[in-house]
Design a protein around this motif. Structure first.
Motif, PDB file in Angstrom:
ATOM      1  N   CYS A  69       7.968-116.301 -47.450  1.00 42.75           N
ATOM      2  CA  CYS A  69       8.434-114.910 -47.401  1.00 42.75           C
ATOM      3  C   CYS A  69       8.299-114.342 -45.989  1.00 42.75           C
ATOM      4  N   MET A  84       4.795-117.766 -51.285  1.00 40.55           N
ATOM      5  CA  MET A  84       4.854-117.295 -52.662  1.00 40.55           C
ATOM      6  C   MET A  84       4.836-118.471 -53.628  1.00 40.55           C
ATOM      7  N   THR A 116      -0.145-109.045 -53.877  1.00 42.46           N
ATOM      8  CA  THR A 116       0.702-108.885 -55.063  1.00 42.46           C
ATOM      9  C   THR A 116       1.440-107.559 -54.957  1.00 42.46           C
ATOM     10  N   TYR A 117       2.391-107.361 -55.831  1.00 45.50           N
ATOM     11  CA  TYR A 117       3.185-106.124 -55.853  1.00 45.50           C
ATOM     12  C   TYR A 117       2.276-104.917 -56.075  1.00 45.50           C
ATOM     13  N   ASP A 118       1.203-105.119 -56.848  1.00 49.37           N
ATOM     14  CA  ASP A 118       0.306-104.002 -57.180  1.00 49.37           C
ATOM     15  C   ASP A 118      -0.857-103.868 -56.203  1.00 49.37           C
ATOM     16  N   ASN A 131      -3.451-105.877 -52.926  1.00 46.92           N
ATOM     17  CA  ASN A 131      -4.146-107.132 -52.614  1.00 46.92           C
ATOM     18  C   ASN A 131      -5.284-107.405 -53.597  1.00 46.92           C
ATOM     19  N   THR A 170       1.256-114.058 -53.635  1.00 48.61           N
ATOM     20  CA  THR A 170       1.674-114.459 -52.285  1.00 48.61           C
ATOM     21  C   THR A 170       0.409-114.626 -51.445  1.00 48.61           C
TER      22      THR A 170
END
Length: 417
Positions: free
Chosen positions: A232, A246, A276-278, A280, A291
C-alpha cells in the motif's frame, strides 16, 4: 476471543436417506431459526405429498429443484443460523461418491463434521469414506450422529455396538476428537431438546455440543504467518511517504516492535505499526486483516511472507502432497499447471503419482493419471520456492489449489505433507 459471538462452521455428511436434511431442518426449526412463511410453505408441500400430519423438515434444506425431484443432495447447500451463544454456518454435503470433491471443498474450512449413520444399517462404506475425507482435510472435531434410533426402539446395545465399530475405524485414521450421539431427527430426540426416549444417554444433545465445542485451538496460535496481499503506497499529500503491507494473519500473533523475517529473501526487520481502518493496534492475531509498516525499507512484494524467526516454515521447490482432483479433464503429467498457495502464484509440474487412495476401502493403488474425485499422493515441483508448513500443522499455509493455465479452471486442491 473478544466478546463477539464466535462462528462455528460445520458440515453434515452421510449416505442417501440417513436423514441429513431432516436433521438440519430439525436444528433450524427447534432453534427457532426459520421464518413463519418458510414453515407454512414446507407444511403445504408436506401435505401435498401425503405426509401423515408430520411436517417434512428436510424440505428446508434441499434447495435445488433437481435435488427435491430426485430426493438427493447434489451441491453443498449452506445454511446460516444463530443462537445466543454462537453463530453457525452449516454445509450440507452430498453423500454420493461422485461428489467427493464437493465434500472436500466444504470440509476444508469446517471446524466440525457431523457424520450421520442410520441406526438400522450401522457403519457403511460411505461412513468410512466421509470419515477419511474429514481426517484428510484436518477437520478438528467429529460427531457421529446415530440417527433413526426410533426405528430400533431406542436400543442402547445397538448404539454401543455402532460406536465401538466406528471408534475402531476412526482410530486407524488418527481421529482423536470425536463424540457419538444417539438421536431421532424425525422426532427431535437429542437434536435440540433431549426428548423422552434416550434417558440412558448421559451426553449433551447435538445443539448443546455445537454451542460448547472449544474451537479456539483450531487456529495455530504459535507460528506467525502473514502472506503479503498488497503493498500500500497512497499517492496523497498527507501519506506520500507511507508504505504498508496489507494482508491477513493466517496464524499466530504479532505486536508492534516484534522482529520478523521476510521470506523467501530471509531479510529481518521490525514491525513499526499495526494499522487498521479503526486506528492502530498494539497487537493483532489470526484471523485479523491488518496493514503492517516496517522499520526498514526492504524490497517486498505480493506473495512474500512475514514470519518470526523462532518458528520458521519450510522453503522448497519440491514437496509431496495429498491431492483431490476436482476437474472433469484428467491430470496430464506432461503439462505445466499453476499453483496458488496463500498469495503466491507459481508454475508447477507433477513429478510423479505415488499412489491413488481408494476412498471406500482406504487401499493404495498405483495410477497413471487422476480423474475427477480421485484422491492421491503426488510429488510436485514448482518454478519458484514456496514458503509453507505441513497441512497438519497449519491448514492455511499447508494448502493450495492447482489451476489449469489454458482454461483458468481450478482443477485440484492439495494438502502439503
Amino acid at each position: 476471543m473478544s466478546n463477539t459471538t464466535q462462528l462455528l462452521r460445520f458440515i453434515t455428511a452421510g449416505s442417501v436417506d440417513d436423514g441429513k436434511s431432516t436433521l438440519i431442518g430439525r436444528l433450524l426449526h427447534d432453534s427457532k431459526s426459520i421464518f413463519e412463511d418458510q414453515l407454512s410453505a414446507i407444511t403445504k408441500t408436506s401435505e401435498r405429498r401425503g405426509g401423515m400430519g408430520a411436517v417434512d423438515l428436510s424440505l428446508l434444506t434441499d434447495g435445488l429443484q433437481a435435488e427435491r425431484e430426485q430426493g438427493i443432495t447434489i451441491d453443498v447447500a449452506y445454511r446460516y443460523f444463530a443462537t445466543p451463544k454462537r453463530k453457525f454456518i452449516i454445509g450440507d454435503t452430498p453423500g454420493h461418491e461422485q461428489y467427493t470433491r464437493n465434500m472436500v471443498t466444504a470440509a476444508s474450512t469446517a471446524n466440525l463434521t457431523v457424520i450421520l449413520i442410520d441406526a438400522r444399517k450401522g457403519v457403511l462404506t460411505q461412513t468410512r469414506r466421509h470419515t477419511f475425507i474429514a481426517s484428510l482435510v484436518g477437520v478438528p472435531h467429529i460427531v457421529l450422529a446415530v440417527n433413526k434410533m426410533d426405528m430400533v426402539n431406542y436400543s442402547e446395545e445397538t448404539f454401543d455396538a455402532i460406536c465401538a465399530e466406528y471408534r475402531a475405524f476412526a482410530a486407524q485414521l488418527g481421529v482423536h476428537e470425536m463424540t457419538c450421539i444417539p438421536m431421532s431427527a424425525l422426532n427431535g430426540d437429542m437434536v435440540v431438546e433431549r426428548g423422552e426416549n434416550l434417558n440412558w444417554y448421559q451426553g449433551s444433545p447435538l445443539l448443546e455440543l455445537l454451542e460448547n465445542v472449544v474451537i479456539d485451538h483450531d487456529i495455530n496460535t504459535t507460528d506467525f504467518r502473514y502472506p503479503v496481499q498488497w503493498v500500500c503506497r497512497p499517492q496523497t499529500q498527507e501519506y506520500h511517504d507511507f508504505r504498508g503491507y496489507m494482508g491477513r494473519i493466517e496464524s499466530g500473533v504479532i505486536a508492534a516492535g516484534d522482529e520478523i523475517t521476510i521470506l523467501p529473501s530471509g531479510r529481518t526487520t521490525k514491525v513499526k505499526e499495526i494499522v487498521t481502518y479503526d486506528g492502530n493496534l498494539q497487537r493483532a492475531c489470526a484471523p485479523q486483516s491488518v496493514t503492517l509498516t516496517l522499520t526498514d525499507e526492504i524490497d517486498i512484494s505480493r506473495g512474500d511472507m512475514f514470519v518470526k524467526s523462532v518458528t520458521m516454515p519450510q522453503i522448497a521447490k519440491e514437496f509431496e502432497a495429498m491431492l483431490c482432483w476436482l476437474s472433469e479433464s484428467p491430470l496430464d503429467l506432461n503439462r505445466k499447471y499453476i499453483i496458488k498457495h496463500t498469495t503466491r502464484v507459481v508454475k508447477c509440474v507433477f513429478v510423479r503419482l505415488e499412489y491413488r487412495v481408494d476412498v471406500n476401502t482406504l487401499e493404495h493403488h498405483s495410477s497413471a493419471t487422476l480423474n475427477m474425485n480421485d484422491i492421491a499422493r503426488v510429488a510436485m515441483k514448482v518454478q519458484q520456492p514456496l514458503v509453507f508448513d505441513s497441512y497438519i500443522k497449519n491448514r492455511f499455509t499447508g494448502s493450495f489449489i492447482v489451476i489449469d493455465e489454458a482454461t483458468n479452471n481450478t482443477v485440484a486442491a492439495g494438502m502439503i505433507i
